[in-house]
Write a protein that holds these residues in place. Structure first.
Motif, short mmCIF file in Angstrom:
data_model
loop_
_atom_site.label_atom_id
_atom_site.label_comp_id
_atom_site.label_asym_id
_atom_site.label_seq_id
_atom_site.Cartn_x
_atom_site.Cartn_y
_atom_site.Cartn_z
N LEU A 278 0.83 -1.20 0.00
CA LEU A 278 0.00 0.00 0.00
C LEU A 278 0.86 1.26 0.00
CD1 LEU A 278 -2.70 -1.24 2.53
CD2 LEU A 278 -3.07 -0.75 0.10
N GLY A 279 2.00 1.22 0.65
CA GLY A 279 2.91 2.36 0.62
C GLY A 279 3.39 2.66 -0.78
N VAL A 280 3.70 1.61 -1.55
CA VAL A 280 4.13 1.80 -2.94
C VAL A 280 3.00 2.40 -3.78
CG1 VAL A 280 4.85 0.61 -5.05
CG2 VAL A 280 5.87 -0.01 -2.84
N VAL A 281 1.76 1.97 -3.54
CA VAL A 281 0.62 2.52 -4.29
C VAL A 281 0.45 4.01 -3.99
CG1 VAL A 281 -1.89 2.41 -4.61
CG2 VAL A 281 -0.57 0.30 -4.38
N VAL A 282 0.59 4.40 -2.74
CA VAL A 282 0.48 5.82 -2.38
C VAL A 282 1.50 6.63 -3.17
CG1 VAL A 282 0.77 7.51 -0.53
CG2 VAL A 282 -0.47 5.38 -0.09
N LEU A 283 2.75 6.20 -3.17
CA LEU A 283 3.81 6.95 -3.85
C LEU A 283 3.60 6.95 -5.37
CD1 LEU A 283 6.92 5.71 -1.82
CD2 LEU A 283 5.71 7.89 -1.60
N GLY A 284 3.22 5.80 -5.92
CA GLY A 284 3.03 5.71 -7.37
C GLY A 284 1.89 6.58 -7.85
N ALA A 285 0.77 6.58 -7.11
CA ALA A 285 -0.39 7.39 -7.51
C ALA A 285 -0.06 8.88 -7.43
CB ALA A 285 -1.59 7.06 -6.64
N LEU A 286 0.65 9.28 -6.39
CA LEU A 286 1.03 10.70 -6.27
C LEU A 286 1.96 11.11 -7.40
CD1 LEU A 286 1.59 11.11 -2.41
CD2 LEU A 286 -0.27 12.07 -3.80
N ALA A 287 2.92 10.27 -7.73
CA ALA A 287 3.83 10.60 -8.83
C ALA A 287 3.09 10.70 -10.15
CB ALA A 287 4.93 9.53 -8.91
N GLN A 288 2.15 9.79 -10.40
CA GLN A 288 1.43 9.79 -11.68
C GLN A 288 0.41 10.92 -11.76
OE1 GLN A 288 2.44 7.95 -14.13
NE2 GLN A 288 0.95 8.90 -15.51
N SER A 289 0.02 11.48 -10.64
CA SER A 289 -0.95 12.58 -10.66
C SER A 289 -0.42 13.81 -11.40
CB SER A 289 -1.36 12.96 -9.23
OG SER A 289 -0.28 13.55 -8.53
N PHE A 290 0.90 13.91 -11.55
CA PHE A 290 1.50 15.02 -12.28
C PHE A 290 1.59 14.74 -13.77
CE2 PHE A 290 3.10 15.42 -7.93
CZ PHE A 290 2.85 16.76 -7.67
N LEU A 365 -6.14 10.51 -9.43
CA LEU A 365 -4.98 9.80 -8.91
C LEU A 365 -4.63 10.23 -7.49
CD1 LEU A 365 -3.08 9.83 -12.26
CD2 LEU A 365 -3.56 7.76 -10.95
N VAL A 366 -4.86 11.50 -7.18
CA VAL A 366 -4.67 11.96 -5.81
C VAL A 366 -5.67 11.25 -4.88
CG1 VAL A 366 -4.90 13.94 -4.25
CG2 VAL A 366 -3.68 14.19 -6.41
N LEU A 367 -6.90 11.09 -5.33
CA LEU A 367 -7.90 10.37 -4.54
C LEU A 367 -7.47 8.92 -4.31
CD1 LEU A 367 -11.24 11.73 -6.07
CD2 LEU A 367 -10.28 12.22 -3.80
N LEU A 368 -6.88 8.30 -5.33
CA LEU A 368 -6.37 6.94 -5.17
C LEU A 368 -5.31 6.89 -4.08
CD1 LEU A 368 -5.95 3.97 -5.91
CD2 LEU A 368 -4.44 4.73 -7.78
N ALA A 369 -4.40 7.88 -4.08
CA ALA A 369 -3.35 7.93 -3.06
C ALA A 369 -3.95 8.08 -1.66
CB ALA A 369 -2.39 9.08 -3.36
N VAL A 370 -4.99 8.90 -1.55
CA VAL A 370 -5.63 9.12 -0.25
C VAL A 370 -6.29 7.83 0.24
CG1 VAL A 370 -7.50 10.34 0.92
CG2 VAL A 370 -5.96 11.59 -0.60
N VAL A 371 -6.99 7.13 -0.64
CA VAL A 371 -7.66 5.88 -0.27
C VAL A 371 -6.63 4.82 0.12
CG1 VAL A 371 -9.09 3.99 -1.12
CG2 VAL A 371 -9.71 6.34 -1.64
N ALA A 372 -5.54 4.73 -0.65
CA ALA A 372 -4.50 3.75 -0.32
C ALA A 372 -3.86 4.08 1.03
CB ALA A 372 -3.43 3.74 -1.42
N LEU A 373 -3.70 5.36 1.33
CA LEU A 373 -3.14 5.76 2.63
C LEU A 373 -4.10 5.37 3.76
CD1 LEU A 373 -0.99 7.21 4.29
CD2 LEU A 373 -2.21 9.37 3.85
N ALA A 374 -5.40 5.53 3.55
CA ALA A 374 -6.38 5.12 4.56
C ALA A 374 -6.31 3.62 4.80
CB ALA A 374 -7.78 5.54 4.12
N ALA A 375 -6.17 2.85 3.73
CA ALA A 375 -6.04 1.39 3.87
C ALA A 375 -4.75 1.03 4.60
CB ALA A 375 -6.08 0.73 2.50
N LEU A 376 -3.70 1.75 4.33
CA LEU A 376 -2.43 1.51 5.02
C LEU A 376 -2.58 1.73 6.52
CD1 LEU A 376 0.63 1.01 5.08
CD2 LEU A 376 0.96 3.41 4.44
N LEU A 377 -3.27 2.79 6.91
CA LEU A 377 -3.48 3.07 8.32
C LEU A 377 -4.35 1.99 8.97
CD1 LEU A 377 -4.04 6.94 8.18
CD2 LEU A 377 -2.01 5.71 8.98
#
Length: 393
Positions: A278-290, A365-377
């Motif tokens: 899930l940590g990798v998904v957070v970083l990947g989604a944030l990077a791709q959002s640009f 993609l930012v929303l994906l990062a937020v959801v993945a972060l919630a799952a990580l927590l």
């Protein structure tokens, strides 16, 4: 104890063929959009409807598998999937309404995952179930077969061709499954009614923990596998064939990582495997959002997310196989699998709506990062902490 090495095709049995059928509409989405003049939202709806039906259908299919076993359910679901495949190929592709009707029933193909997990689980001891279920989960690579072949077959022959080929393969698989597959001899068969079993299933803590995690892990995989061709075409101007090939690469990497996620979860706590994924998904989604260039940042971001989502999916069902009661694995798998599919239903609709409004996918993609972060927590604060508390006692 069962000897899994003597089971006829236990580790080869997979939803590949049914997932191939389930994903037939996704590679053709851009073609249908051009022919039928669909909006971004309508295009998203076209690929999302089979996902939601295939997801919700896993709940009753999982419960039926607990009762009747995989030897009956695999051929039954495969034969049932033939009907919508033939309908779409021969009659139901001339209007959005017709495609949506066919896509609704095409969702039947996506329910097979709820058959395979209890089927495989019954053959293996707990310490080997993570890897075994992960190998079975490689059957989701059937979506890659669809991505690599559907458009090419349509362009080279006709719209009917991929649907007719898939029909023949489904029929062949149904016959082979009936003749070859055998349920584990000491499989635990529930005796209580479906409603009572479903009620008991939803009261299990592992059901909801795994459902939330799988909604992100497998849901993310499904969302990308059905919407990535449209994303790559709109965001980067790729051709339909090039976008489908890249989507196939994403799918294949996720597929290969799934048994690795299960294998790792047989050796270290599944919660730790999920945390890393899930940590990798957070970083990947944030990077791709640009919307970086595809070479190299975009490719690295997408392949990193593919590997993480595959690993996380394998780890989630390792958790289910290890923690769910033996006579409820199918029911728990059905609920968790439904959550995963629903997790893949929503993102394409959101992405289509966002792109239609802003001509950018950044917010999605930012929303994906937020959801993945919630799952990580959730994983760190609930699943992992509960495991440590049990170990301490």
């Amino acid at each position: 104890m069962n000897d899994p090495d003597r089971v006829p095709l236990p580790r080869a049995v997979s939803p590949s063929v049914n997932f191939w059928a389930w994903a037939l509409l996704s590679p053709l989405a851009t073609k249908f959009t051009a022919i039928l003049h669909l909006s971004s939202f309508e295009q998203s709806l076209l690929v999302a409807v089979p996902v939601v039906v295939g997801s919700l259908g896993r709940i009753p299919i999982g419960a039926l598998t607990d009762r009747f076993g995989g030897r009956i359910m695999f051929p039954l679901v495969s034969l049932s999937t033939i009907i919508p495949v033939l309908y779409l190929g021969l009659f139901g592709h001339d209007s959005l309404a017709a495609i949506l009707v066919g896509g609704f029933f095409l969702g039947i193909g996506g329910t097979t995952f709820a058959i395979g997990v209890p089927f495989v689980n019954a053959w293996f001891p707990p310490e080997r179930r993570g890897f075994a279920v992960g190998v079975f989960g490689m059957g989701m690579g059937g979506t890659a077969i669809s991505a690599l072949t559907t458009v090419k077959l349509v362009d080279a022959n006709s719209m009917q061709t991929p649907f007719l080929i898939t029909t023949a393969v489904l029929a062949l698989y149904a016959v082979v499954a009936w003749l070859v597959l055998r349920d584990a001899p000491n499989r635990v068969v529930p005796t209580t009614p479906f409603t009572a079993r479903l009620g008991a299933t939803v009261r299990l803590r592992i059901t909801w923990q795994a459902a939330a995690l799988y909604a992100v892990a497998f849901g993310g995989y499904v969302a990308f596998s059905v919407y990535l061709p449209a994303y790559l075409k709109n965001a980067y101007g790729l051709t339909q064939a090039d976008a489908a090939n890249r989507m196939a690469g994403f799918v294949l990497l996720a597929v290969l990582m799934r048994p690795i996620g299960g294998w790792l979860s047989d050796r270290i706590p599944a919660s730790r495997v999920l945390a890393g994924s899930l940590g990798v998904v957070v970083l990947g989604a944030l990077a791709q959002s640009f919307t970086p260039g595809l070479t190299p940042i975009g490719t690295i971001a997408f392949l990193g997310m593919a590997a993480a989502l595959g690993t996380g999916s394998g780890a989630t069902f390792a958790l289910v196989a290890q923690k769910a009661p033996a006579n409820q694995v199918g029911s728990v798998t059905g609920v968790v699998g439904a959550a995963g599919g629903l997790g893949g239903f929503v993102p394409p609709l959101i992405m289509g709506s966002i792109y239609g409004s802003y001509h950018s996918y950044a917010l999605g993609l930012v929303l994906l990062a937020v959801v993945a972060l919630a799952a990580l927590l959730l994983d760190l604060l609930s699943v992992g902490r509960r495991r440590e508390a049990v170990a301490a006692t």
